[in-house]
Scaffold this motif. Structure first.
Motif, mmCIF file in Angstrom:
data_model
loop_
_atom_site.group_PDB
_atom_site.id
_atom_site.type_symbol
_atom_site.label_atom_id
_atom_site.label_comp_id
_atom_site.label_asym_id
_atom_site.label_seq_id
_atom_site.Cartn_x
_atom_site.Cartn_y
_atom_site.Cartn_z
ATOM 1 N N THR A 9 0.829 -1.201 0.000
ATOM 2 C CA THR A 9 0.000 0.000 0.000
ATOM 3 C C THR A 9 0.868 1.258 0.000
ATOM 4 N N LYS A 10 1.937 1.229 0.769
ATOM 5 C CA LYS A 10 2.855 2.365 0.806
ATOM 6 C C LYS A 10 3.503 2.592 -0.554
ATOM 7 N N GLN A 11 3.921 1.495 -1.210
ATOM 8 C CA GLN A 11 4.537 1.599 -2.525
ATOM 9 C C GLN A 11 3.534 2.102 -3.560
ATOM 10 N N PHE A 12 2.295 1.597 -3.480
ATOM 11 C CA PHE A 12 1.246 2.025 -4.397
ATOM 12 C C PHE A 12 0.965 3.517 -4.232
ATOM 13 N N ALA A 13 0.948 3.974 -2.998
ATOM 14 C CA ALA A 13 0.696 5.388 -2.723
ATOM 15 C C ALA A 13 1.797 6.268 -3.297
ATOM 16 N N GLU A 14 3.031 5.804 -3.200
ATOM 17 C CA GLU A 14 4.147 6.567 -3.751
ATOM 18 C C GLU A 14 4.092 6.594 -5.281
ATOM 19 N N ASN A 15 3.701 5.486 -5.874
ATOM 20 C CA ASN A 15 3.631 5.400 -7.340
ATOM 21 C C ASN A 15 2.510 6.260 -7.916
ATOM 22 N N GLY A 17 1.031 8.938 -6.203
ATOM 23 C CA GLY A 17 0.975 10.273 -5.613
ATOM 24 C C GLY A 17 0.025 10.396 -4.442
ATOM 25 N N LEU A 18 -0.544 9.279 -4.007
ATOM 26 C CA LEU A 18 -1.454 9.318 -2.858
ATOM 27 C C LEU A 18 -0.760 9.774 -1.583
ATOM 28 N N HIS A 19 0.529 9.507 -1.492
ATOM 29 C CA HIS A 19 1.255 9.839 -0.263
ATOM 30 C C HIS A 19 1.382 11.349 -0.061
ATOM 31 N N LYS A 20 1.054 12.128 -1.090
ATOM 32 C CA LYS A 20 1.131 13.587 -0.989
ATOM 33 C C LYS A 20 -0.246 14.227 -0.814
ATOM 34 N N LYS A 21 -1.285 13.414 -0.746
ATOM 35 C CA LYS A 21 -2.648 13.948 -0.712
ATOM 36 C C LYS A 21 -3.356 13.642 0.598
ATOM 37 N N LYS A 22 -4.263 14.544 0.970
ATOM 38 C CA LYS A 22 -5.103 14.311 2.146
ATOM 39 C C LYS A 22 -6.234 13.353 1.763
ATOM 40 N N ILE A 23 -6.386 12.295 2.534
ATOM 41 C CA ILE A 23 -7.373 11.258 2.244
ATOM 42 C C ILE A 23 -8.422 11.225 3.350
ATOM 43 N N LEU A 24 -9.685 11.112 2.950
ATOM 44 C CA LEU A 24 -10.785 11.036 3.901
ATOM 45 C C LEU A 24 -11.457 9.673 3.770
ATOM 46 N N LEU A 37 -8.433 1.671 7.487
ATOM 47 C CA LEU A 37 -7.827 2.798 8.193
ATOM 48 C C LEU A 37 -6.488 2.398 8.804
ATOM 49 N N TYR A 38 -6.454 1.228 9.414
ATOM 50 C CA TYR A 38 -5.221 0.720 10.038
ATOM 51 C C TYR A 38 -4.106 0.604 9.004
ATOM 52 N N ILE A 39 -4.403 0.027 7.849
ATOM 53 C CA ILE A 39 -3.392 -0.175 6.806
ATOM 54 C C ILE A 39 -2.884 1.164 6.273
ATOM 55 N N MET A 40 -3.804 2.083 6.006
ATOM 56 C CA MET A 40 -3.390 3.393 5.478
ATOM 57 C C MET A 40 -2.547 4.170 6.482
ATOM 58 N N LYS A 41 -2.932 4.108 7.738
ATOM 59 C CA LYS A 41 -2.165 4.806 8.779
ATOM 60 C C LYS A 41 -0.771 4.202 8.916
ATOM 61 N N LYS A 42 -0.691 2.871 8.958
ATOM 62 C CA LYS A 42 0.603 2.200 9.085
ATOM 63 C C LYS A 42 1.470 2.404 7.845
ATOM 64 N N ALA A 43 0.837 2.666 6.693
ATOM 65 C CA ALA A 43 1.578 2.920 5.462
ATOM 66 C C ALA A 43 2.059 4.368 5.374
ATOM 67 N N GLY A 44 1.716 5.155 6.374
ATOM 68 C CA GLY A 44 2.211 6.530 6.428
ATOM 69 C C GLY A 44 1.390 7.532 5.640
ATOM 70 N N LEU A 45 0.156 7.193 5.284
ATOM 71 C CA LEU A 45 -0.665 8.112 4.500
ATOM 72 C C LEU A 45 -1.324 9.167 5.396
ATOM 73 N N ARG A 143 -7.909 -0.249 -7.290
ATOM 74 C CA ARG A 143 -7.808 0.312 -5.944
ATOM 75 C C ARG A 143 -8.027 1.822 -5.940
ATOM 76 N N LEU A 144 -7.667 2.482 -7.037
ATOM 77 C CA LEU A 144 -7.820 3.932 -7.123
ATOM 78 C C LEU A 144 -8.588 4.277 -8.388
ATOM 79 N N SER A 145 -9.819 4.714 -8.225
ATOM 80 C CA SER A 145 -10.671 5.025 -9.362
ATOM 81 C C SER A 145 -10.886 6.526 -9.469
ATOM 82 N N GLU A 146 -10.824 7.035 -10.681
ATOM 83 C CA GLU A 146 -11.007 8.471 -10.906
ATOM 84 C C GLU A 146 -12.271 8.788 -11.690
ATOM 85 N N ILE A 147 -13.191 7.811 -11.818
ATOM 86 C CA ILE A 147 -14.392 8.081 -12.611
ATOM 87 C C ILE A 147 -15.720 7.989 -11.863
ATOM 88 N N PRO A 148 -15.734 7.920 -10.540
ATOM 89 C CA PRO A 148 -17.040 7.851 -9.869
ATOM 90 C C PRO A 148 -17.848 9.126 -10.098
#
Length: 269
Positions: A9-15, A17-24, A37-45, A143-148
């Motif tokens: 998840t951390k690698q995916f976020a870096e690839n 750009g998720l690691h630079k964005k605020k996620i809700l 939530l646990y996975i995203m927090k532990k991945a440093g997001l 995992r990351l969709s941009e068309i909803p």
């Protein structure tokens, strides 16, 4: 397995750009959203949680969720949607969850926009294809969709894992959400709120909200006592039970009979 998923998840976020964005994250306090939530927090997001509740929400699960986010040191927003839910559901045909989800998604979108969140996240797993049908049309990594239709990217870190795999991962993470011992709406044990047990094709009335909460709260006490799963449909007052024996069913019938008698007395008046 959990450590590998966090790393992935951390690698995916870096690839992406998720690691630079605020996620809700839309956080119900259930197993799926808690694990996400646990996975995203532990991945440093940079992730925050938002929980929508209403007058008839289970207070026990809400309090558990608040303690969970506090332990993770995650910012947690609580939004009361009672007014919006009533406005968008009373007088319409069920199931009520369709109307409630629209209210939540609309509120999540505007909350994210106003407060600078660039991505919404959900705890959908691989068994949630109906819910995620539109999101799955994205040709990239699902995992990351941009068309909803809501107009904001949606991140679903668990979408490649089945409900059974999520169960194992949650155990590995030590996540044990508070259980109301509901019957659930699907083959997997999916708890939610008592309003989901309003009979599917009924025209929705506010009196059903109160009845659904009251009868299911009493039934949940019995279900927790015997560690079985029970819920009651409203207004039919039909009992649904997984794992019940004759003794438990007799006790459940006593509870339901009280509500039937109360309804009959009310109608006489």
């Amino acid at each position: 397995m959990l450590a590998e998923i966090i790393k992935e998840t951390k690698q995916f976020a870096e690839n992406t750009g998720l690691h630079k964005k605020k996620i809700l994250l839309m956080f119900s306090g259930g197993k799926d959203s808690s694990l996400a939530l646990y996975i995203m927090k532990k991945a440093g997001l940079d992730v925050s949680a938002i929980t929508f509740f209403h007058k008839w929400s289970w207070r026990e699960t809400l309090l558990w969720g608040m303690r969970f986010t506090e332990k993770l040191r995650v910012e947690h927003y609580l939004i009361d949607i009672t007014e919006g839910l009533l406005k968008n559901s009373i007088g319409k045909k069920g199931p009520i969850c369709i109307h409630c989800k629209k209210v939540m998604m609309r509120n999540a979108y505007w909350f994210a926009k106003i407060n600078g969140f660039k991505v919404l996240a959900k705890g959908d797993n691989a068994n949630d294809k109906i819910i995620g049908a539109l999101l799955d049309q994205w040709k990239g990594d699902i995992r990351l969709s941009e068309i909803p239709r809501i107009g904001i990217p949606v991140f679903r870190p668990l979408i490649k894992y089945t409900a059974e795999e999520v169960e194992k991962l949650a155990k590995e993470a030590g996540i044990k959400p508070y259980r109301m011992y509901e019957y659930g709406r699907r083959r997997q044990w999916r708890e939610g709120c008592p309003l989901q047990y309003i009979d599917k094709f009924e025209i929705i009335k506010q009196e059903y909200f109160n009845l659904a909460y009251e009868v299911n709260y009493e039934i949940s006490k019995l279900a927790r006592k015997y560690k079985v799963r029970m819920s009651v449909r409203v207004p039919s007052l039909k009992l649904m039970c997984h794992g019940c024996n004759e003794k438990i069913l007799r006790e459940a019938d006593e509870i339901i009979r009280r509500f039937k008698n109360a309804a009959a007395w009310k109608n006489k008046k």
